[in-house]
Design a protein around this motif. Structure first.
Motif, PDB file in Angstrom:
ATOM      1  N   THR B 227     -26.191  32.964   8.248  1.00 48.75           N
ATOM      2  CA  THR B 227     -25.061  32.521   9.077  1.00 48.75           C
ATOM      3  C   THR B 227     -23.768  32.705   8.283  1.00 48.75           C
ATOM      4  OG1 THR B 227     -24.246  30.726  10.465  1.00 48.75           O
ATOM      5  CG2 THR B 227     -25.236  30.077   8.377  1.00 48.75           C
ATOM      6  N   ALA B 239     -28.372  25.999  11.285  1.00 51.56           N
ATOM      7  CA  ALA B 239     -28.983  27.126  10.570  1.00 51.56           C
ATOM      8  C   ALA B 239     -28.978  26.853   9.065  1.00 51.56           C
ATOM      9  CB  ALA B 239     -28.232  28.412  10.884  1.00 51.56           C
ATOM     10  N   ARG B 334     -34.852  24.525  15.277  1.00 49.83           N
ATOM     11  CA  ARG B 334     -34.664  25.971  15.456  1.00 49.83           C
ATOM     12  C   ARG B 334     -33.887  26.270  16.738  1.00 49.83           C
ATOM     13  NH1 ARG B 334     -37.361  29.199  11.942  1.00 49.83           N
ATOM     14  NH2 ARG B 334     -37.160  30.945  13.373  1.00 49.83           N
ATOM     15  N   SER B 335     -34.165  25.518  17.800  1.00 45.48           N
ATOM     16  CA  SER B 335     -33.433  25.721  19.057  1.00 45.48           C
ATOM     17  C   SER B 335     -31.961  25.383  18.879  1.00 45.48           C
ATOM     18  CB  SER B 335     -34.028  24.853  20.167  1.00 45.48           C
ATOM     19  OG  SER B 335     -35.338  25.263  20.452  1.00 45.48           O
ATOM     20  N   ARG B 339     -32.255  29.779  17.012  1.00 45.30           N
ATOM     21  CA  ARG B 339     -33.313  30.659  16.506  1.00 45.30           C
ATOM     22  C   ARG B 339     -34.534  30.592  17.426  1.00 45.30           C
ATOM     23  NH1 ARG B 339     -31.548  31.280  11.010  1.00 45.30           N
ATOM     24  NH2 ARG B 339     -29.348  31.649  11.394  1.00 45.30           N
ATOM     25  N   SER B 340     -35.355  31.629  17.376  1.00 43.88           N
ATOM     26  CA  SER B 340     -36.568  31.623  18.192  1.00 43.88           C
ATOM     27  C   SER B 340     -37.510  30.535  17.667  1.00 43.88           C
ATOM     28  CB  SER B 340     -37.248  32.979  18.148  1.00 43.88           C
ATOM     29  OG  SER B 340     -37.590  33.290  16.818  1.00 43.88           O
ATOM     30  N   SER B 341     -38.320  29.983  18.574  1.00 43.89           N
ATOM     31  CA  SER B 341     -39.199  28.877  18.184  1.00 43.89           C
ATOM     32  C   SER B 341     -40.541  29.016  18.901  1.00 43.89           C
ATOM     33  CB  SER B 341     -38.552  27.543  18.572  1.00 43.89           C
ATOM     34  OG  SER B 341     -38.503  27.442  19.979  1.00 43.89           O
TER      35      SER B 341
END
Lengths: 80, 504
Positions: B227, B239, B334-335, B339-341
C-alpha cells in the motif's frame, strides 16, 4: 409562373413551426424536475416564460407560412 | 435524533435516509438530464431557424417577386423577422442554449460543493490525527517513567492483596453490575454519531504522526503491505495492520475454499426487505445454518426467468488465527483492507454450486462481514463479468470504501449507534442508486449496547421499518428489488452451501 414551388416552401416552414411547438412542449416537461431550492424555483419560472416565447416563435413561423401561401395564391392568379 | 447533512427523516421519523432517488446526487443528475433536454430543444430551434433562413434565400422564391411584389415583400418581411428578430426561433435557440449552460454550471457547482466538503472534512480528520499521533509520541516519552512506576506499584499492591477484584484488568462487568470499561468506551463511541466516523477517519493521520520520529519505518512497512505511505484511508491502514499481523503469523488467508452443497428445497419467496434480512438471519448457525454456510435462493418466474438472492451472514469466528470457517475475523480484516478473502471465495463457490448462470440477476444480501463481502464482490469487475450482480443489501457493514458502480443498486441499513458500519471512517456515497438508511436503536440518553445495536435481529426489525416507509428513496430502492421478491406465480428454491477454508 405558378405558386407550386412557393407552396412547397410554405409546407417546409409549417413543418419547422411544428418542430418549434414540439420543442416548447419538451420545455414544459422539463419543468417537472425533482430538485428543490430557491434557484430551482427561479429556473422553473424562467422555463415557463421561455416556453411561452418559443410558442410565440412558432406563431411567427405560422404567420410566415400563411404569408407564403398568400404569395403562392397571388402567383397562381398572376399566371392565369 | 440529529439528521446529518444531505439526509432526511422518513415519514415515521425513526429512519434517516441519505442518497437514492431523493438525494443530492439525484438532484444534480436531474439537472444534468434537464440540461441535456434543453440542449436538444435548442438544437431543434436552431434547426428550424436554419430552415427558415434557407427559405428566405430560396432562388425560386426570389425570382417570383416580379409577378406579385406586394405578397412577396410581405412574405420576405415575416420570414426575415423569424430569422433575425428577437421573437423568432434563432433568438429562442440562443436563450434555451444559455439556460442549459446555466443549469449545467449549477449542477457542476452542487457536485463540486459536495465533493469539496467531503474532501475538506477528510483532510481535517487526517491533519488532526497526525497532530494527535505526534502528541502521543511526546506524551509517551514524557510519561513513560511515571507509567512504569504506576504499573510496578499496581503489581506490588496486587501481590499484597490490596487491590479490589478486577481492578487490575479493568474489563468486563464492574462489581456494581454496570458495564465495564471496554463496554463503556464502546458505548460512548457508538453514541458519538458522526464524531466517531471522524475519529476513525483520523486513524491514518495518527499512524503517520506516531511514526514521525522514525521516518524510514513507514515507507518500508507500506511497501511490505503493498500500500502507500502515508496512509490516507481506512483500507490502507487495514492493509498495514494486516501486514503486521501476517508477520506474527496471524490473519493469514489462502482465499480459497472447499464447498459442499446441501439439498435444494422449496422455500417461501421473500416478500420484502425484511424477508431478505431474514434469509441472512437464518444462515447464521443460531438461526439454523451450518457454520460457514451461505444460502442461495432461486426465484423462478412463470415465463421461465430466474433471479437469485444470495444471503451472507457475518463473522462467526473471532480467533485472529484463520481456521476452517471462512466467515471469521481474518476475512473481516482482509475485506476491510480491500483484499480477497476466503469469505468472498465462499460466496462465489455457493453461487457456482447453486447454478447461478451468467446474465441471471443476482441480489447479494449480507450482515456485517457478509455485507462487506457483498459490496466487495459487486465492486469487482471480474465478478460482474461473470455474474449479473444487480442489487446489494447490507446491514451493519462498513461499505463506503467499496467502488460499487452506479448501475448496481445499494441499500445500506446502518444503526446510528452501531460502531461497525463506521469502521470505514467515511459516509456512504450519495447517489441515485445508493440509499443509506439509518436508525438509532438506543433510547435517547442511554448508553448504546455495542453488541445489541449490531445484532442481526435488530437489523431485521429495521428492515421491517424500511418495508413500511414511504420515503421516495426507499420506495425507489424497493422497486429496484422487485425482481428478487415474490410475486404471483413465482416459486422459490433455496440451498445452503457450506464452505471450509483451504489452508494457505
Amino acid at each position: 409562373m405558378d405558386g407550386g414551388h412557393v407552396r412547397a416552401l410554405a409546407r417546409v416552414v409549417g413543418e419547422a413551426a411544428d418542430g418549434v411547438r414540439a420543442a416548447a412542449e419538451r420545455l414544459g416537461a422539463a419543468r417537472g424536475v425533482a430538485w428543490t431550492s430557491v434557484a430551482a424555483d427561479e429556473f422553473r419560472a424562467r422555463l415557463v416564460t421561455e416556453r411561452a416565447r418559443v410558442l410565440e416563435a412558432a406563431g411567427h413561423l405560422d404567420a410566415a407560412t400563411v404569408a407564403l401561401l398568400r404569395h403562392a395564391a397571388a402567383l397562381d392568379g398572376a399566371g392565369r | 435524533m440529529s439528521t446529518p447533512a444531505g439526509a432526511r427523516g422518513d415519514t415515521a421519523g425513526s429512519l434517516v435516509v441519505r442518497g437514492g432517488a431523493g438525494g443530492v446526487a439525484a438532484r444534480t443528475e436531474d439537472m444534468e438530464a434537464t440540461a441535456r433536454l434543453l440542449l436538444a430543444c435548442a438544437a431543434d430551434l436552431a434547426g428550424a431557424a436554419l430552415t427558415v433562413g434557407r427559405v428566405l434565400g430560396d432562388a425560386g422564391l426570389l425570382v417570383s417577386a416580379p409577378w406579385s411584389p406586394l405578397t412577396f415583400a410581405h412574405a420576405e418581411h415575416v420570414l426575415g423577422g423569424c430569422v433575425a428578430g428577437g421573437a423568432g426561433p434563432t433568438a429562442a435557440a440562443t436563450r434555451v442554449g444559455a439556460l442549459a449552460a446555466a443549469l449545467l454550471t449549477t449542477a457542476a457547482g452542487y457536485a463540486a460543493a459536495e465533493e469539496g466538503a467531503r474532501r475538506a472534512a477528510h483532510a481535517v480528520d487526517l491533519a488532526a490525527g497526525a497532530v494527535a499521533g505526534r502528541l502521543g509520541v511526546v506524551l509517551a516519552a514524557a510519561t513513560a517513567p511515571q507509567a512504569v512506576e504506576a504499573v510496578a506499584l499496581a503489581l506490588l499492591l496486587d501481590r499484597a492483596g490490596l487491590l479490589p477484584d478486577g481492578a487490575a484488568d479493568g474489563a468486563g462487568v464492574t462489581a456494581a453490575g454496570g458495564p465495564g470499561l471496554p463496554d463503556r468506551v464502546g458505548g460512548l463511541l457508538a453514541r458519538g454519531g458522526g464524531a466517531t466516523e471522524h475519529l476513525v477517519a483520523a486513524v491514518p493521520g495518527v499512524l503517520e504522526g506516531l511514526l514521525t520520529p522514525v521516518p524510514a519505518v513507514g515507507p518500508v512497512w507500506a511497501a511490505a503491505a503493498g500500500t502507500e505511505w502515508p496512509p490516507r484511508s481506512t483500507p490502507q491502514v487495514s492493509a498495514l495492520l494486516l501486514a503486521l499481523a501476517g508477520a506474527g503469523g496471524l490473519l493469514g488467508d489462502s482465499a480459497r475454499v472447499r464447498a459442499r452443497s446441501g439439498r435444494p428445497a422449496p422455500a417461501a419467496a421473500p416478500a420484502g426487505v425484511v424477508d431478505l434480512a431474514g434469509l441472512v438471519r437464518s444462515a447464521y448457525p443460531d438461526g439454523g445454518g451450518a457454520p460457514g454456510s451461505v444460502t442461495v435462493t432461486r426465484l423462478d418466474a412463470p415465463g421461465g426467468a430466474r433471479s437469485w438472492v444470495v444471503a451472507v451472514p457475518g463473522t462467526q469466528v473471532w480467533a485472529p488465527r484463520s481456521g476452517e470457517n471462512p466467515l471469521d475475523v481474518t476475512s473481516d480484516a482482509r475485506s476491510l483492507a480491500g483484499r480477497s478473502s476466503a469469505a468472498e471465495a465462499a460466496v462465489l463457490a455457493a453461487m457456482r454450486s447453486a447454478g447461478v448462470r451468467s446474465g441471471e440477476p443476482v441480489c447479494l444480501v449480507g450482515h456485517s462481514l457478509g455485507g462487506m463481502v457483498a459490496a466487495g464482490l459487486a465492486a469487482d469487475p471480474d465478478v460482474r463479468r461473470r455474474y449479473a450482480v444487480r442489487e446489494v443489501v447490507t446491514m451493519g457493514s462498513p461499505v463506503a470504501a467499496y467502488r460499487v458502480p452506479p448501475e448496481v443498486g445499494v441499500l445500506a441499513l446502518e444503526h446510528g449507534d452501531d460502531l461497525v458500519p463506521r469502521l470505514d471512517g467515511t459516509p456512504n456515497p450519495d447517489r441515485s442508486t445508493w440509499v443509506t438508511v439509518r436508525r438509532d436503536v438506543t433510547a435517547p440518553g442511554a448508553l448504546p449496547d455495542v453488541v445489541a445495536t449490531h445484532d442481526v435481529d435488530e437489523y431485521v426489525r429495521t428492515a421491517a421499518l424500511v418495508d413500511a416507509s414511504h420515503d421516495p428513496s426507499i420506495a425507489a430502492a424497493r422497486a429496484r428489488l422487485a425482481p428478487f421478491l415474490g410475486a404471483p406465480g413465482v416459486t422459490a428454491t433455496a440451498v445452503d452451501v457450506t464452505s471450509t477454508r483451504v489452508p494457505g
